[in-house]
Design an enzyme around this catalytic site. Structure first.
Site, PDB file in Angstrom:
ATOM      1  N   HIS A   1       3.965   0.700   4.344  1.00 44.49           N
ATOM      2  CA  HIS A   1       2.600   0.417   3.871  1.00 44.49           C
ATOM      3  C   HIS A   1       1.561   0.771   4.930  1.00 44.49           C
ATOM      4  CE1 HIS A   1       2.012  -4.050   5.357  1.00 44.49           C
ATOM      5  NE2 HIS A   1       2.582  -3.305   6.280  1.00 44.49           N
TER       6      HIS A   1
ATOM      7  N   GLU B   1      -1.947  -4.915  -2.164  1.00 44.42           N
ATOM      8  CA  GLU B   1      -1.728  -5.929  -1.124  1.00 44.42           C
ATOM      9  C   GLU B   1      -2.202  -7.328  -1.502  1.00 44.42           C
ATOM     10  OE1 GLU B   1       0.154  -5.517   1.406  1.00 44.42           O
ATOM     11  OE2 GLU B   1       0.223  -3.355   1.804  1.00 44.42           O
TER      12      GLU B   1
ATOM     13  N   ASP C   1     -10.210  -0.247   3.496  1.00 46.63           N
ATOM     14  CA  ASP C   1      -9.056  -0.870   4.139  1.00 46.63           C
ATOM     15  C   ASP C   1      -9.424  -1.321   5.549  1.00 46.63           C
ATOM     16  OD1 ASP C   1      -6.427  -1.540   4.989  1.00 46.63           O
ATOM     17  OD2 ASP C   1      -5.569   0.107   3.830  1.00 46.63           O
TER      18      ASP C   1
ATOM     19  N   ASP D   1      -7.182  -6.458   1.909  1.00 46.64           N
ATOM     20  CA  ASP D   1      -7.462  -6.920   3.270  1.00 46.64           C
ATOM     21  C   ASP D   1      -8.702  -6.249   3.858  1.00 46.64           C
ATOM     22  OD1 ASP D   1      -6.741  -4.433   4.504  1.00 46.64           O
ATOM     23  OD2 ASP D   1      -4.694  -5.107   4.862  1.00 46.64           O
TER      24      ASP D   1
ATOM     25  N   HIS E   1      -7.143  -1.285   7.754  1.00 49.29           N
ATOM     26  CA  HIS E   1      -6.199  -0.507   8.554  1.00 49.29           C
ATOM     27  C   HIS E   1      -6.309   0.981   8.231  1.00 49.29           C
ATOM     28  CE1 HIS E   1      -4.560  -4.598   7.919  1.00 49.29           C
ATOM     29  NE2 HIS E   1      -4.256  -4.514   9.205  1.00 49.29           N
TER      30      HIS E   1
ATOM     31  N   ASP F   1      -7.550  -1.765  -0.642  1.00 53.65           N
ATOM     32  CA  ASP F   1      -6.656  -2.776  -0.080  1.00 53.65           C
ATOM     33  C   ASP F   1      -7.469  -4.052   0.050  1.00 53.65           C
ATOM     34  OD1 ASP F   1      -5.168  -4.426   1.702  1.00 53.65           O
ATOM     35  OD2 ASP F   1      -4.176  -2.656   2.549  1.00 53.65           O
TER      36      ASP F   1
ATOM     37  N   HIS G   1       0.799  -1.226   0.000  1.00 53.19           N
ATOM     38  CA  HIS G   1       0.000   0.000   0.000  1.00 53.19           C
ATOM     39  C   HIS G   1       0.830   1.272   0.000  1.00 53.19           C
ATOM     40  CE1 HIS G   1      -4.429   1.087   1.071  1.00 53.19           C
ATOM     41  NE2 HIS G   1      -3.966   1.830   0.098  1.00 53.19           N
TER      42      HIS G   1
ATOM     43  N   ASP H   1      -3.639   3.172   7.985  1.00 48.86           N
ATOM     44  CA  ASP H   1      -2.521   3.670   7.178  1.00 48.86           C
ATOM     45  C   ASP H   1      -2.142   5.102   7.548  1.00 48.86           C
ATOM     46  OD1 ASP H   1      -2.614   1.235   5.967  1.00 48.86           O
ATOM     47  OD2 ASP H   1      -3.484   1.939   4.091  1.00 48.86           O
TER      48      ASP H   1
END
Length: 306
Positions: free
Chosen positions: A143, A278, A126, A231, A128, A229, A104, A130
């Site tokens: 990332h 990712e 995402d 994930d 997360h 992303d 990322h 980031d």
């Protein structure tokens, strides 16, 4: 949709702590990306991959931030600068840039290129945030820092190659958060970004959240960058990612979100750039996650059942 889409591979794994995402662009292409996009009525051109040296050939600490740690910062900068030029060139030629990661950290380059000569907002699908910085990151993996970099937070304030986006916090919407570091969580709460957790999606409904995210990102700007992303999805749906987090969106929810984006784009022409990041084929099962990435790109670009 009839727009031309330019595919740009950015096979970087400098920002991650698990090897394999450098093979993501090839896996997504192999999963039928071009055919999926062309099924929307769009044409595609493939600009190939950026030339990214292997991490084993580089020193992760050769270039250091003023404080804290950001591994492979020099290499991340080189990739970001090259990708920014490719993205900006695609837009200047009237194409929609579709960047394929890689980890990322490539979003730094995508955002800088998308924001060249325009004001943009960002939607971040995402698990997360980031939003770590070299000063707050527990790992030093970039990332986990691209949004902080693009917004010039902390040590990134002096890195023009990363923060030359003009991006405003009030035009950033994070969708589907469920894993944050402690300092990152506090910084997101103090920021003017809008963060929607998976609990928000459960309580309010996915499409309501996506509509609000689009409104936030597109308000007062010339276009929107969408960063996806893989994930963001539940690991049962997309196992081939480096940092899986249980409790993500389902296959159908992911498509519904990107279909809503396409509907809004069809009405308002708001999508300026898109990236998929990712995908890690080493961790995948029969290329399932790459296939998901290709399908979701098509949904974002207008693929419909009827």
């Amino acid at each position: 949709m009839t727009r031309s889409v330019r595919i740009i591979g950015a096979p970087s794994d400098y920002g991650a702590n698990r090897r394999g995402v450098d093979m993501g662009p090839s896996a997504i292409r192999y999963a039928g990306l071009a055919d999926q996009i062309e099924a929307t009525g769009a044409s595609t051109t493939d600009a190939g991959d950026l030339a990214v040296p292997r991490a084993e050939e580089r020193d992760p600490d050769r270039e250091r931030p003023a404080s804290g740690r950001a591994k492979f910062l020099r290499e991340t900068r080189e990739v970001a600068e090259e990708l920014a030029d490719e993205v900006a060139d695609a837009i200047a030629d009237g194409d929609l840039p579709l960047a394929l990661g890689g980890d990322h950290s490539i979003a730094i380059g995508s955002l800088v290129g998308s924001a060249r000569d325009a004001e943009v907002g960002a939607i971040w699908f995402d698990a997360h945030g980031d939003f770590n910085t070299p000063e707050t990151s527990p790992s030093g993996n970039v990332h986990g820092m691209p949004l902080a970099a693009a917004l010039g937070k902390d040590g990134f304030a002096d890195m023009e190659w990363a923060n030359a986006t003009g991006l405003r916090e009030e035009n950033v919407a994070l969708v589907g958060l469920r894993s944050l570091d402690a300092d990152e969580r506090a910084d997101i709460l103090e920021s003017e970004m809008t963060a929607f957790t998976m609990s928000d999606i459960d309580e309010r409904g996915l499409l309501t959240v996506v509509d609000e995210a689009i409104d936030i990102a597109s308000r007062g700007v010339e276009g929107v960058h969408v960063s996806l992303d893989l994930d963001w999805l539940d690991p049962n749906e997309a196992p081939g990612v480096g940092t899986p987090v249980r409790g993500g969106v389902t296959y159908r929810e992911a498509h519904a979100a990107l279909e809503r984006l396409a509907d809004r784009n069809r009405a308002d022409d708001l999508l300026r750039s898109l990236e998929l990041v990712e995908v890690n084929p080493i961790l995948d099962e029969r290329n399932r996650t790459a296939e998901m990435a290709a399908e979701l790109a098509a949904s974002a670009l207008g693929k419909r059942i009827l």
